[in-house]
Design an enzyme around this catalytic site. Structure first.
Site, mmCIF file in Angstrom:
data_model
loop_
_atom_site.group_PDB
_atom_site.id
_atom_site.type_symbol
_atom_site.label_atom_id
_atom_site.label_comp_id
_atom_site.label_asym_id
_atom_site.label_seq_id
_atom_site.Cartn_x
_atom_site.Cartn_y
_atom_site.Cartn_z
ATOM 1 C CG ASP A 194 -0.286 -0.009 2.548
ATOM 2 O OD1 ASP A 194 0.709 -0.749 2.701
ATOM 3 O OD2 ASP A 194 -0.728 0.722 3.457
ATOM 4 C CD GLU A 198 4.259 0.830 7.223
ATOM 5 O OE1 GLU A 198 4.986 1.080 8.186
ATOM 6 O OE2 GLU A 198 3.975 1.698 6.357
HETATM 7 ZN ZN LIG Z 1 6.801 2.287 4.112
#
Ligand SMILES: [Zn+2]
Length: 377
Positions: A70, A135
């Protein structure tokens, strides 16, 4: 132009608009390549988050590449010089959202594994990939859940290399072997609202708290250690007052954060803050949130393998650092794994026109391959 393997795969990943928590096929692109060289593929979807656990081999020790597909939102589109999801190479730089954080590292991990496995089809232990698409977001259904799943079935990793962009001025100059802990506090100091002209009928919480705040700011919490800078206390928000010039406020709100070393614990810091507030006789409430435990990987096999590989490939003597924000390493380290972050330059991460030096991509794949070579050949 003759593109290297690492650049080619980077371009493929950068074309996917994978803004958190959307993976947009990135993990599938990686998994297909890994399946071809004998990795067992497990897709672990938790709620709206795709995660990939891929492993080649069943033996210990397990070396794991960790990272995220992501990316953060693009920001204002017309401020970009090229479409953030149509990767573009200009002046030897590769532009695109995720170019530095961290799709080029993902590509380098896959290419390094392919080359290593071709040379050592019967390598020691196992190679694994732990890849999430959460994340940059809430980090609730990503790495932490995969780690819980692995722990529940007693699947342990010994070494974990996180491909976060750790380099500062040249490739490999900095690796992160730990991160500081992060503890937030929201303090509300009670006073009594009243008229500024009749202070004896009011209690001003700003006045009451000012000495305690000064003491909090001046306190030395520790002196750090070989790996960590001294613990820091910072006030990020402070508020009291109605906006009127003639009203003594009834309460004072102070939001603060500790970035702390392994010389103290969250419990010790909380205790010491309460002692200071009590010493100054304040009436208050305080809400704590622990947003990350500190972790540290001392010099050992993984740090040494990374140092040697960086030196061989780039000539650079790398430096260990625990600075910067938190990363998913905080979820992996508590399992007992040695965790190290090593990736491209972080100068433009999360920015408009994020980019990376094209010339750093192949060396990064070589560094990753040489780390595998030292630990699993
Ligand atoms: Zn990163």
């Amino acid at each position: 132009m003759n593109h290297s393997d690492t650049l080619e795969l980077s371009l493929q990943l950068l074309r996917q608009p994978s803004v958190t928590p959307v993976d947009h096929d990135c993990q599938n692109i990686m998994a297909q390549r890994l399946a071809k060289i004998g990795f067992n593929i497990e897709n672990m979807r938790f709620d709206d988050v795709d995660n990939l656990w891929a492993r080649r081999g069943t033996e210990s020790p397990v070396f794991c590449f960790a990272g995220h597909t992501d990316v953060v939102p693009t920001g204002q589109l017309d401020a970009w010089n090229s479409d953030p999801f149509i990767p573009s190479i200009r002046d030897e730089k590769l532009y695109g959202r995720g170019a530095a954080d961290m799709k080029t590292a993902l590509a380098a991990m896959v290419v390094a594994s392919e080359r290593f496995v071709t040379k050592h089809p019967n390598h020691k232990g196992s190679i694994a990939f732990l890849i999430t698409s959460d994340e940059e977001g809430p980090s609730i259904n990503g790495t932490v859940k995969v780690v819980e799943t692995l722990e529940a079935r007693n699947e342990k990793m010994k070494w974990c290399l996180v491909g976060e962009p750790s380099s500062t001025t040249t490739l490999g100059d900095i690796v992160k072997n730990g991160r500081r802990g992060s503890l937030n506090g929201v303090l509300t100091v009670q006073g009594k609202q009243g008229h500024v002209a009749y202070p004896h009928l009011a209690q001003n919480p700003i006045h009451l708290a000012s000495k305690a705040i000064t003491e909090l700011c001046e306190t030395v919490w520790d002196n750090g250690n070989e790996y960590f800078p001294a613990t820091s206390f910072q006030i990020s928000n402070i508020h009291a007052g109605t906006g009127a010039t003639n009203v003594v406020p009834g309460t004072l709100d102070v939001t603060f954060n500790f970035r702390y070393s392994t010389e103290v614990t969250a419990e010790i810091l909380k205790q010491r803050v309460l002692e200071i507030l009590d010493k100054h006789g304040l009436t208050y409430t305080i809400n704590w949130t622990l947003s990350g435990l500190p972790f540290l990987t001392p010099v050992g096999e993984l740090v040494n393998a990374a140092r040697n590989a960086i030196k061989n490939v780039t000539g650079v003597d790398t430096e260990l650092s625990t600075s910067g924000g938190t990363s998913d390493g905080r979820f992996i380290a508590p399992t007992g794994a040695q965790v190290l972050e090593l990736g491209v330059l972080n100068a433009t991460i999360h920015q408009i026109n994020e980019h990376v030096n094209v010339a750093d991509l192949e060396p990064l794949a070589e560094i990753y391959e040489q780390i595998l070579e030292q630990l699993l050949a």
